[in-house]
Design a protein around this motif. Structure first.
Motif, PDB file in Angstrom:
ATOM      1  N   VAL A  79      10.300  -0.183  -4.886  1.00 30.56           N
ATOM      2  CA  VAL A  79      10.627  -0.205  -3.462  1.00 30.56           C
ATOM      3  C   VAL A  79      10.761   1.205  -2.896  1.00 30.56           C
ATOM      4  CG1 VAL A  79      12.406  -0.851  -1.773  1.00 30.56           C
ATOM      5  CG2 VAL A  79      11.694  -2.501  -3.518  1.00 30.56           C
ATOM      6  N   LEU A  80      11.395   2.107  -3.646  1.00 28.69           N
ATOM      7  CA  LEU A  80      11.604   3.480  -3.166  1.00 28.69           C
ATOM      8  C   LEU A  80      10.291   4.173  -2.829  1.00 28.69           C
ATOM      9  CD1 LEU A  80      14.458   4.884  -5.447  1.00 28.69           C
ATOM     10  CD2 LEU A  80      14.558   4.431  -2.987  1.00 28.69           C
ATOM     11  N   PHE A  81       9.249   3.869  -3.610  1.00 30.67           N
ATOM     12  CA  PHE A  81       7.960   4.523  -3.376  1.00 30.67           C
ATOM     13  C   PHE A  81       6.989   3.615  -2.616  1.00 30.67           C
ATOM     14  CE2 PHE A  81       9.755   6.778  -7.033  1.00 30.67           C
ATOM     15  CZ  PHE A  81       9.694   8.082  -6.555  1.00 30.67           C
ATOM     16  N   MET A 267       2.743   6.452  -4.613  1.00 29.21           N
ATOM     17  CA  MET A 267       2.534   7.857  -4.277  1.00 29.21           C
ATOM     18  C   MET A 267       3.844   8.535  -3.912  1.00 29.21           C
ATOM     19  SD  MET A 267      -0.747   7.856  -4.709  1.00 29.21           S
ATOM     20  CE  MET A 267      -1.288   9.435  -4.066  1.00 29.21           C
ATOM     21  N   VAL A 268       3.920   9.834  -4.167  1.00 25.00           N
ATOM     22  CA  VAL A 268       5.060  10.628  -3.712  1.00 25.00           C
ATOM     23  C   VAL A 268       5.003  10.672  -2.184  1.00 25.00           C
ATOM     24  CG1 VAL A 268       6.181  12.880  -3.749  1.00 25.00           C
ATOM     25  CG2 VAL A 268       4.996  12.037  -5.794  1.00 25.00           C
ATOM     26  N   PRO A 269       6.073  10.249  -1.493  1.00 23.68           N
ATOM     27  CA  PRO A 269       6.045  10.213  -0.026  1.00 23.68           C
ATOM     28  C   PRO A 269       5.631  11.548   0.590  1.00 23.68           C
ATOM     29  CG  PRO A 269       8.024   9.141  -0.851  1.00 23.68           C
ATOM     30  CD  PRO A 269       7.357   9.781  -2.043  1.00 23.68           C
ATOM     31  N   GLY A 270       4.631  11.478   1.481  1.00 23.56           N
ATOM     32  CA  GLY A 270       4.173  12.670   2.184  1.00 23.56           C
ATOM     33  C   GLY A 270       3.217  13.544   1.407  1.00 23.56           C
ATOM     34  N   LEU A 271       2.965  13.181   0.152  1.00 23.45           N
ATOM     35  CA  LEU A 271       2.072  13.984  -0.678  1.00 23.45           C
ATOM     36  C   LEU A 271       0.986  13.091  -1.270  1.00 23.45           C
ATOM     37  CD1 LEU A 271       4.734  16.090  -2.625  1.00 23.45           C
ATOM     38  CD2 LEU A 271       3.407  16.815  -0.629  1.00 23.45           C
TER      39      LEU A 271
END
Length: 305
Positions: A79-81, A267-271
């Motif tokens: 959920v976090l990602f 994915m890493v948020p924003g990257l």
């Protein structure tokens, strides 16, 4: 619709269903497979505990501690990602929270489960006043069994696959499974379906298929190899914690490669980086440093004697 083919291997599975009903309640094979992984993993852990003169009952208690936190960890990580899939404009807080906790809708990440499991193990070992490193060594082979079996839940669900391929192990999934070709066209670049898959649709007996890397299979076989290496080496280990370090190194190395093939990675948020690929690389690096340090420490200690 329920077919799965491996056309370049000549394998044709005609009716791969993803669950069944008991009355009005649906049982998903994914959950059954995960549960089987837990059980068989514990069987191996119990045998390893006996071999190393530990109390198998200790590990039964640990498994009871572990089940719920591991599932929660796997869900929280996912959920976090994937927050954009759950936090939507105009959606009520109640509906958002329900979507986040509704694991029957899919969405578990193995790394989250492993991280939660390690945290629980550290707390459990301290509470029971036993060696954390020895427990990690004992559990790592059972964990691999769970991962080897659990990946076949992805096969049943037709998920966690890779990009288009026409290689020897290419897996063909019916377009109808995803809701038809029009749905696929609308789903291009959603992080799972790619234009290359659609451009290379395979037609067999009047049915359209996309061909993809069966990354679930690659990871299952890779983990089996890691398990066999650890199993053969376990009687020769030099220090407690070495087997778990070997697991982290071997699993991480495979995951760096396999994650690179997948189209559905978190994915890493924003990257534009795949979070599991970065974490896998970190595991390889950390395990390497740890094993080198421990070997040097053993060499120093033996020299002093």
């Amino acid at each position: 619709m329920y077919e799965i083919r491996f056309p370049n291997l000549g394998i044709h599975l005609k009716n791969v269903i993803d669950g069944f009903y008991i009355g009005n309640f649906e049982i998903h094979f994914y959950g059954v497979i995960i549960a089987l992984g837990f059980i068989l993993g514990y069987v191996l852990i119990s045998k390893e505990a006996k071999r190393t003169n530990q109390d198998p009952e200790l590990y039964l208690d640990f498994m009871l501690w572990l089940v719920i936190p591991a599932i929660l960890g796997a869900r929280i990580y996912y959920v976090l990602f994937s927050l954009d899939d759950y936090i939507r404009e105009g959606q009520s807080l109640k509906d958002t929270l329900f979507a986040m906790i509704n694991i029957r809708g899919g969405g578990l990440a193995i790394y989250g489960g492993v991280i939660a499991g390690v945290i629980v193990l550290v707390v459990f070992a301290k509470k029971r006043k036993v060696s954390t490193a020895l427990m990690l060594d004992t559990c790592c082979m059972g964990l691999l069994v769970g991962q080897i079996i659990g990946r076949w839940g992805n096969f049943i669900n037709r998920e966690a696959f890779g990009a288009f391929t026409n290689s020897l192990f290419a897996m063909a999934i019916p377009v109808d499974w995803f809701g038809g070709k029009n749905y696929l066209l609308r789903s291009v670049n959603n992080g799972i379906i790619t234009q290359e898959m659609i451009d290379n649709v395979l037609m067999v007996d009047g049915m359209e298929f996309i061909q993809v890397h069966p990354t679930f299979l690659y990871e299952s076989v890779w983990n089996l190899c890691v398990l066999l290496i650890i199993f053969l080496y376990r009687r020769h280990k030099k220090f407690d914690g070495e087997l778990f370090a070997m697991y982290a190194w071997g699993y991480g190395l495979g995951r760096v490669w396999i994650e690179g093939l997948r189209t559905d990675s978190l994915m890493v948020p924003g990257l534009h980086f795949k979070v599991s690929q970065l974490l896998a690389a970190a595991c390889v690096l950390a395990a390497s440093v740890y094993m080198i340090y421990k070997r040097m420490q053993l060499k120093t200690d033996s020299g002093e004697k």
